[in-house]
Design a protein around this motif. Sequence first.
Motif, PDB file in Angstrom:
ATOM      1  N   ALA A  67       0.812  -1.221   0.000  1.00 57.98           N
ATOM      2  CA  ALA A  67       0.000   0.000   0.000  1.00 57.98           C
ATOM      3  C   ALA A  67       0.844   1.269   0.000  1.00 57.98           C
ATOM      4  O   ALA A  67       0.383   2.325  -0.438  1.00 57.98           O
ATOM      5  N   MET A  68       2.087   1.169   0.467  1.00 60.96           N
ATOM      6  CA  MET A  68       2.889   2.371   0.679  1.00 60.96           C
ATOM      7  C   MET A  68       3.083   3.221  -0.576  1.00 60.96           C
ATOM      8  O   MET A  68       2.947   4.450  -0.516  1.00 60.96           O
ATOM      9  N   PRO A  69       3.414   2.633  -1.741  1.00 61.57           N
ATOM     10  CA  PRO A  69       3.643   3.495  -2.908  1.00 61.57           C
ATOM     11  C   PRO A  69       2.436   4.355  -3.270  1.00 61.57           C
ATOM     12  O   PRO A  69       2.603   5.454  -3.807  1.00 61.57           O
ATOM     13  N   TYR A  70       1.245   3.864  -2.970  1.00 59.50           N
ATOM     14  CA  TYR A  70       0.033   4.588  -3.349  1.00 59.50           C
ATOM     15  C   TYR A  70      -0.357   5.626  -2.292  1.00 59.50           C
ATOM     16  O   TYR A  70      -0.896   6.677  -2.617  1.00 59.50           O
ATOM     17  N   LEU A 115      13.368  -5.549  -1.765  1.00 59.13           N
ATOM     18  CA  LEU A 115      12.986  -5.599  -3.175  1.00 59.13           C
ATOM     19  C   LEU A 115      14.193  -5.797  -4.086  1.00 59.13           C
ATOM     20  O   LEU A 115      14.178  -6.620  -4.995  1.00 59.13           O
ATOM     21  N   TRP A 116      15.240  -5.002  -3.850  1.00 58.80           N
ATOM     22  CA  TRP A 116      16.353  -4.933  -4.784  1.00 58.80           C
ATOM     23  C   TRP A 116      17.537  -5.790  -4.395  1.00 58.80           C
ATOM     24  O   TRP A 116      18.319  -6.205  -5.255  1.00 58.80           O
ATOM     25  N   PRO A 135       6.300  -6.424  -9.571  1.00 58.91           N
ATOM     26  CA  PRO A 135       5.578  -5.194  -9.923  1.00 58.91           C
ATOM     27  C   PRO A 135       6.029  -3.988  -9.119  1.00 58.91           C
ATOM     28  O   PRO A 135       6.043  -2.860  -9.636  1.00 58.91           O
ATOM     29  N   LEU A 136       6.423  -4.204  -7.853  1.00 55.78           N
ATOM     30  CA  LEU A 136       6.884  -3.070  -7.038  1.00 55.78           C
ATOM     31  C   LEU A 136       8.212  -2.534  -7.556  1.00 55.78           C
ATOM     32  O   LEU A 136       8.449  -1.320  -7.525  1.00 55.78           O
TER      33      LEU A 136
END
Length: 364
Positions: A67-70, A115-116, A135-136
């Motif tokens: 939810a954080m990116p949004y 993620l990376w 997708p993130l």
Amino acid sequence: MPGVLVHEWIARDGGSEKVLDEFVRCYPDADVLCLWDDAERYPTRTVRESGLARTPLRRHKALALPAMPYVWRRRTGDYDFALVSSHCFAHHVSFRGAARDFRKFVYVHTPARYLWNPELDDRGASAAVKLASPPLRRLDRRRAAEGAQFAANSDFVRRRVERAWGVEARVIFPPVDTTRISSVPEWSAELSEPESALLESLPDTFVLGASRFVPYKRLDWVIRAADLAGLPVVVAGSGPEEARLRKLADEASVPVRVLARPSDEMLYALYQRAHVYVFPAIEDFGIMPVEARAAGARVIVNELGGAGETVVEGVDGLHFRDDSVESLAECIAAVDTVPRRGRNSVAELSSERFRADIRNWVSS
């Protein structure tokens, strides 16, 4: 120039919070925006939390991750600039009603490790994060390309920013309170009576490991390497690994003391008394080796990661190169080749220097 200081979530302590503290000192009139505030560090400042702060997700960061990116998008605020402290998704922030010449400056502690670089963060091994990561990552890279200026906290992180997001960043080392630490010749004189007695009860010669008690800090390596080198160990800090570290201490063939939750004064006194301070983690920067040097300690750091960028081999300490306990033990055995008080040139890493660099960057 009305601005906003943006931070992921505000915890009670941590390296990224120390960066935010200096941002607040640089821009005393700026608002602070975060996902949630667990510390109330800035009682005289307007601190704006996101909607996530009113949900149970604030206690479950892994579940909140998708939810954080949004949540960061299209925030309200008529700002001229945003200065962002990012180690997750805070660099995604955008504002409705921002000035036409709005500028965004992103200080990167790391692109989200899980993620990376999941090999550097156990959270990246969870099934939920593995599923969400592709997708993130695509979204993360796209948002980074929207238009901002980037600074990284080390050259190690600068290279990771370029690989992950395809953008260039300058390097601004994070703030360390070197002025205060260097100003006290003997921190043992600043201790309370119980702390002073505890310090005097320690072995005359010991290897020091100090950090949060979490797996990636590798304090177990400090115990195992010092055991191979035949030297007593002191491990200081706090965290969920305490019970495991105490078990390792009991099993070691050398004396090992585990000191939970030392005060700052006690930590600085330990730096000064230690035979050597050992920092085995693959860290984005590594504040504690700089603190140790400010106190006058010799240090051993991992050549991998950012900590080695501030340690001159043979002058301030040693680098261990094979990323193994055995290589670390060899450095412990060889540390007497380093002067007891080396160059100790830590002024370039002070909080005062950091604030000047940040102001120059934002005003450029």
